[in-house]
Write a protein that holds these residues in place. Sequence first.
Motif, PDB file in Angstrom:
ATOM      1  N   PHE A 185      83.834  50.735  54.445  1.00 26.03           N
ATOM      2  CA  PHE A 185      84.513  49.765  53.578  1.00 26.03           C
ATOM      3  C   PHE A 185      85.573  49.003  54.381  1.00 26.03           C
ATOM      4  CE2 PHE A 185      87.547  48.480  50.304  1.00 26.03           C
ATOM      5  CZ  PHE A 185      86.757  48.139  49.221  1.00 26.03           C
ATOM      6  N   ASP A 186      86.421  49.742  55.099  1.00 26.48           N
ATOM      7  CA  ASP A 186      87.485  49.128  55.901  1.00 26.48           C
ATOM      8  C   ASP A 186      86.928  48.268  57.029  1.00 26.48           C
ATOM      9  OD1 ASP A 186      89.411  50.285  54.291  1.00 26.48           O
ATOM     10  OD2 ASP A 186      89.819  51.943  55.672  1.00 26.48           O
ATOM     11  N   ARG A 187      85.846  48.724  57.657  1.00 30.02           N
ATOM     12  CA  ARG A 187      85.216  47.914  58.721  1.00 30.02           C
ATOM     13  C   ARG A 187      84.679  46.608  58.157  1.00 30.02           C
ATOM     14  NH1 ARG A 187      82.390  52.666  60.666  1.00 30.02           N
ATOM     15  NH2 ARG A 187      80.515  51.690  59.822  1.00 30.02           N
ATOM     16  N   ALA A 188      84.116  46.660  56.968  1.00 32.15           N
ATOM     17  CA  ALA A 188      83.597  45.443  56.335  1.00 32.15           C
ATOM     18  C   ALA A 188      84.734  44.469  56.028  1.00 32.15           C
ATOM     19  CB  ALA A 188      82.833  45.793  55.057  1.00 32.15           C
ATOM     20  N   VAL A 189      85.837  44.964  55.511  1.00 30.17           N
ATOM     21  CA  VAL A 189      86.992  44.100  55.231  1.00 30.17           C
ATOM     22  C   VAL A 189      87.483  43.463  56.524  1.00 30.17           C
ATOM     23  CG1 VAL A 189      89.390  44.033  54.420  1.00 30.17           C
ATOM     24  CG2 VAL A 189      87.683  45.352  53.148  1.00 30.17           C
ATOM     25  N   ASP A 190      87.588  44.244  57.591  1.00 31.91           N
ATOM     26  CA  ASP A 190      88.033  43.717  58.885  1.00 31.91           C
ATOM     27  C   ASP A 190      87.089  42.636  59.405  1.00 31.91           C
ATOM     28  OD1 ASP A 190      90.177  45.485  58.871  1.00 31.91           O
ATOM     29  OD2 ASP A 190      89.200  46.929  60.215  1.00 31.91           O
ATOM     30  N   ALA A 191      85.791  42.888  59.321  1.00 29.89           N
ATOM     31  CA  ALA A 191      84.795  41.928  59.827  1.00 29.89           C
ATOM     32  C   ALA A 191      84.830  40.629  59.030  1.00 29.89           C
ATOM     33  CB  ALA A 191      83.398  42.549  59.787  1.00 29.89           C
ATOM     34  N   ILE A 192      84.968  40.741  57.727  1.00 32.33           N
ATOM     35  CA  ILE A 192      84.990  39.542  56.890  1.00 32.33           C
ATOM     36  C   ILE A 192      86.291  38.776  57.093  1.00 32.33           C
ATOM     37  CG2 ILE A 192      85.035  38.732  54.491  1.00 32.33           C
ATOM     38  CD1 ILE A 192      83.001  41.086  53.981  1.00 32.33           C
ATOM     39  N   ALA A 193      87.389  39.469  57.242  1.00 32.06           N
ATOM     40  CA  ALA A 193      88.661  38.794  57.516  1.00 32.06           C
ATOM     41  C   ALA A 193      88.592  38.052  58.844  1.00 32.06           C
ATOM     42  CB  ALA A 193      89.810  39.803  57.521  1.00 32.06           C
ATOM     43  N   GLU A 194      88.005  38.672  59.852  1.00 36.84           N
ATOM     44  CA  GLU A 194      87.857  38.030  61.158  1.00 36.84           C
ATOM     45  C   GLU A 194      86.960  36.795  61.064  1.00 36.84           C
ATOM     46  OE1 GLU A 194      86.019  39.101  65.523  1.00 36.84           O
ATOM     47  OE2 GLU A 194      86.969  40.706  64.379  1.00 36.84           O
ATOM     48  N   ALA A 195      85.848  36.923  60.365  1.00 43.94           N
ATOM     49  CA  ALA A 195      84.937  35.787  60.199  1.00 43.94           C
ATOM     50  C   ALA A 195      85.607  34.658  59.418  1.00 43.94           C
ATOM     51  CB  ALA A 195      83.656  36.235  59.501  1.00 43.94           C
TER      52      ALA A 195
END
Length: 83
Positions: free
Chosen positions: A47-57
């Motif tokens: 979940f946290d990795r997905a939030v990080d990836a989407i924030a970066e994108a």
Amino acid sequence: MCRSIKTLRPPVLPEEATDEDIRAAALQYVRKVSGFRAPAAHNREVFDRAVDAIAEATAELLDGLEIRGQTATSRQAESRQAG
């Protein structure tokens, strides 16, 4: 889609989007897609990795947008350095 996610690009957002704005939008997106407001412990990491990836994108998208003939890159970078 996620009605609580607001548009983060100028001129819709009066000021440049902050890292907090971007992260909040990413979190709302992941919550909507996953169906979890808060994930169970065994899903927390993904979940946290997905939030990080989407924030970066999202930050990359906002940095690269051209608005009214100008690139947003310099404005977004200046905003992040100031914050």
